[in-house]
Design a protein around this motif. Structure first.
Motif, mmCIF file in Angstrom:
data_model
loop_
_atom_site.group_PDB
_atom_site.id
_atom_site.type_symbol
_atom_site.label_atom_id
_atom_site.label_comp_id
_atom_site.label_asym_id
_atom_site.label_seq_id
_atom_site.Cartn_x
_atom_site.Cartn_y
_atom_site.Cartn_z
ATOM 1 N N ASP A 178 0.842 -1.221 0.000
ATOM 2 C CA ASP A 178 0.000 0.000 0.000
ATOM 3 C C ASP A 178 0.862 1.251 0.000
ATOM 4 N N GLN A 179 1.902 1.214 0.831
ATOM 5 C CA GLN A 179 2.781 2.380 0.870
ATOM 6 C C GLN A 179 3.511 2.565 -0.453
ATOM 7 N N GLU A 180 3.869 1.451 -1.066
ATOM 8 C CA GLU A 180 4.540 1.550 -2.366
ATOM 9 C C GLU A 180 3.589 2.118 -3.422
ATOM 10 N N ARG A 181 2.340 1.621 -3.361
ATOM 11 C CA ARG A 181 1.352 2.179 -4.301
ATOM 12 C C ARG A 181 1.119 3.658 -4.041
ATOM 13 N N GLU A 182 1.051 4.013 -2.762
ATOM 14 C CA GLU A 182 0.868 5.427 -2.428
ATOM 15 C C GLU A 182 2.054 6.255 -2.892
ATOM 16 N N ARG A 183 3.254 5.656 -2.701
ATOM 17 C CA ARG A 183 4.451 6.357 -3.176
ATOM 18 C C ARG A 183 4.424 6.518 -4.693
ATOM 19 N N ARG B 102 1.739 6.547 -6.482
ATOM 20 C CA ARG B 102 0.664 7.494 -6.798
ATOM 21 C C ARG B 102 1.159 8.929 -6.632
ATOM 22 N N ARG B 103 1.888 9.169 -5.531
ATOM 23 C CA ARG B 103 2.433 10.517 -5.318
ATOM 24 C C ARG B 103 3.424 10.883 -6.416
ATOM 25 N N LEU B 104 4.241 9.871 -6.789
ATOM 26 C CA LEU B 104 5.186 10.130 -7.883
ATOM 27 C C LEU B 104 4.448 10.444 -9.177
ATOM 28 N N GLU B 105 3.357 9.685 -9.420
ATOM 29 C CA GLU B 105 2.564 9.933 -10.625
ATOM 30 C C GLU B 105 1.923 11.307 -10.579
ATOM 31 N N VAL B 106 1.413 11.656 -9.394
ATOM 32 C CA VAL B 106 0.814 12.996 -9.237
ATOM 33 C C VAL B 106 1.864 14.071 -9.468
ATOM 34 N N GLU B 107 3.049 13.826 -8.899
ATOM 35 C CA GLU B 107 4.130 14.800 -9.096
ATOM 36 C C GLU B 107 4.530 14.874 -10.566
ATOM 37 N N ARG B 108 4.593 13.690 -11.222
ATOM 38 C CA ARG B 108 4.931 13.697 -12.655
ATOM 39 C C ARG B 108 3.865 14.427 -13.464
ATOM 40 N N GLU B 109 2.583 14.161 -13.134
ATOM 41 C CA GLU B 109 1.497 14.852 -13.846
ATOM 42 C C GLU B 109 1.564 16.353 -13.600
ATOM 43 N N ALA B 110 1.838 16.701 -12.325
ATOM 44 C CA ALA B 110 1.952 18.127 -12.014
ATOM 45 C C ALA B 110 3.122 18.748 -12.769
ATOM 46 N N GLU B 111 4.229 17.976 -12.859
ATOM 47 C CA GLU B 111 5.391 18.478 -13.602
ATOM 48 C C GLU B 111 5.074 18.605 -15.091
ATOM 49 N N LYS B 112 4.332 17.612 -15.614
ATOM 50 C CA LYS B 112 3.928 17.695 -17.023
ATOM 51 C C LYS B 112 3.051 18.912 -17.265
ATOM 52 N N LYS B 113 2.118 19.145 -16.318
ATOM 53 C CA LYS B 113 1.242 20.303 -16.469
ATOM 54 C C LYS B 113 2.030 21.597 -16.407
ATOM 55 N N ARG B 114 2.995 21.632 -15.465
ATOM 56 C CA ARG B 114 3.827 22.838 -15.388
ATOM 57 C C ARG B 114 4.623 23.038 -16.666
ATOM 58 N N GLU B 115 5.174 21.924 -17.182
ATOM 59 C CA GLU B 115 5.938 22.021 -18.430
ATOM 60 C C GLU B 115 5.036 22.421 -19.593
ATOM 61 N N ALA B 116 3.817 21.818 -19.642
ATOM 62 C CA ALA B 116 2.882 22.175 -20.717
ATOM 63 C C ALA B 116 2.470 23.639 -20.599
ATOM 64 N N LYS B 117 2.234 24.075 -19.362
ATOM 65 C CA LYS B 117 1.864 25.474 -19.140
ATOM 66 C C LYS B 117 2.995 26.398 -19.544
ATOM 67 N N GLN B 118 4.233 25.977 -19.197
ATOM 68 C CA GLN B 118 5.391 26.785 -19.569
ATOM 69 C C GLN B 118 5.555 26.829 -21.083
ATOM 70 N N ARG B 119 5.360 25.647 -21.738
ATOM 71 C CA ARG B 119 5.455 25.626 -23.209
ATOM 72 C C ARG B 119 4.374 26.494 -23.840
ATOM 73 N N ALA B 120 3.142 26.406 -23.274
ATOM 74 C CA ALA B 120 2.058 27.235 -23.815
ATOM 75 C C ALA B 120 2.368 28.720 -23.628
ATOM 76 N N LYS B 121 2.933 29.042 -22.457
ATOM 77 C CA LYS B 121 3.298 30.438 -22.204
ATOM 78 C C LYS B 121 4.368 30.905 -23.179
ATOM 79 N N GLU B 122 5.384 30.044 -23.389
ATOM 80 C CA GLU B 122 6.456 30.403 -24.321
ATOM 81 C C GLU B 122 5.917 30.527 -25.743
ATOM 82 N N ALA B 123 5.003 29.594 -26.117
ATOM 83 C CA ALA B 123 4.409 29.672 -27.461
ATOM 84 C C ALA B 123 3.584 30.944 -27.602
#
Length: 287
Positions: free
Chosen positions: A134-139, A141-162
Motif C-alpha cells: 500500500d505504501q509503495e502504491r501510495e508512493r 501514486r504521489r510520484l505519478e501525481v508529481e509527474r502529472e503536475a510536472e507535465k502540467k507545469r511544463e505544458a503550461k510553460q510551453r504554452a506560455k512560451e508559445a
C-alpha cells in the motif's frame, strides 16, 4: 535510554551464536552502540526483546532477513516498521502486551501457545507486506501525481512560451505593416509633389485665356438673318402705320407726312421695277 552496559550488560556477552537475548534489559530502543550496527546482525535467527520499554523498532529492522524467532512481549510498541515485511523467514512472533494499533492487534491475535505464535508470525508478515505494498502504491501514486503536475507545469510553460512567441511574431508583423504603410504614404506624397509642378504648368495657359472653355459661337448668318427679318417686320409695320396715318388722316398736309408720302410713292415705283424684290431673292438664295 538505559545502556546495555548498565542493567542489560554487554551485548557481546548476551550474543550466543545466532541468538540474542535482550529481555528484561530495560531498553528504550534497540542498542546500536555496543555493536557497529545492530540491524547488520543478519546472521541472527532468534531475537528476544521481551519485557523492555521499546516504543519502536529501527526503520531498517527488516535487514535481519534470517530471523525466524522474534519475541516482543510486553513492550510499548504501537506499530512495526514497514521493513518488517522483509523478514521472509520469520516463523514465530509474540506481540502480546503491547499497545498495538487496533488493526495490527487484530491481525496478531492472542499468541497464547506455539501454534498461535506461528500464526501471528505468518499473519503479521502478510499484513506488513500488504502495508508495504500500500505504501509503495501510495508512493507511486504521489510520484505519478508529481509527474502529472510536472507535465502540467511544463505544458503550461510551453504554452506560455508559445504565446510569447506568437505575441512577438504578431508585434513584428504589425511593426512591419506599419512601416510599409508609412513607406507607401511617403511614396504617395512624393508622387503628389512631383505631379503638382506639371499641373501648374498645364493650368498656366488656361488661366490666361480663362478657366472655362469658350462655347462655339452661334452661326452668325442664321442669327443675323433672324434679327434682320424681325427688324424688317417691325419697320414694315411702322411704315405701314405711318403711311396709313399720312394718307388717310388729316396729317397728310403735315411736312412729315408729305415726306412719307413721297417716299411711299418712290417705293411703289421701285417695286414696280422689281429692284427691291430682286435684292431680297438674291440674299435669301445666298443663305
Amino acid at each position: 535510554m538505559t545502556k546495555a552496559g548498565s542493567k542489560g550488560g554487554n551485548l557481546r556477552d548476551k550474543l550466543d551464536g545466532n541468538e540474542l537475548d535482550l529481555s528484561l534489559s530495560d531498553l528504550n530502543e534497540v542498542p546500536v552502540k555496543e555493536l557497529s550496527d545492530f540491524c547488520g546482525l543478519t546472521h541472527l535467527v532468534k531475537l528476544d526483546l521481551s519485557k523492555n520499554k521499546l516504543q519502536q523498532l529501527p526503520a531498517d529492522f527488516g535487514r535481519l532477513v534470517n530471523l525466524q524467532h522474534l519475541d516482543l512481549l510486553n513492550n510499548k510498541l504501537v506499530t512495526l516498521p514497514v521493513s518488517f515485511a522483509q523478514l521472509k523467514n520469520l516463523k514465530w512472533l509474540d506481540l502480546k502486551d503491547n499497545p498495538l494499533d487496533p488493526v495490527l492487534a487484530k491481525v496478531a491475535g492472542d499468541c497464547l501457545d506455539e501454534k498461535q505464535c506461528k500464526q501471528c508470525a505468518n499473519k503479521v508478515l502478510q499484513h506488513m507486506k500488504a502495508v508495504q505494498a500500500d505504501q509503495e502504491r501510495e508512493r507511486q501514486r504521489r510520484l505519478e501525481v508529481e509527474r502529472e503536475a510536472e507535465k502540467k507545469r511544463e505544458a503550461k510553460q510551453r504554452a506560455k512560451e508559445a504565446q510569447e512567441r506568437e505575441l512577438r511574431k504578431r508585434e513584428k508583423a504589425e511593426e512591419k505593416e506599419r512601416r510599409r504603410k508609412e513607406y507607401d504614404a511617403l511614396k504617395a506624397a512624393k508622387r503628389e509633389q512631383e505631379k503638382k509642378p506639371k499641373k501648374e504648368a498645364n493650368q498656366a495657359p488656361k488661366s490666361k485665356s480663362g478657366s472655362r472653355p469658350r462655347k462655339p459661337p452661334p452661326r452668325k448668318h442664321t442669327r443675323s438673318w433672324a434679327v434682320l427679318k424681325l427688324l424688317l417686320l417691325l419697320l414694315l409695320f411702322g411704315v405701314a402705320g405711318g403711311l396709313v396715318a399720312c394718307r388717310v388722316t388729316e396729317l397728310q398736309q403735315q411736312p412729315l407726312c408729305t415726306s412719307v408720302n413721297t417716299i411711299y410713292d418712290n417705293a411703289v415705283q421701285g417695286l414696280r421695277r422689281h429692284e427691291i424684290l430682286q435684292w431680297v431673292l438674291q440674299t435669301d438664295s445666298q443663305q
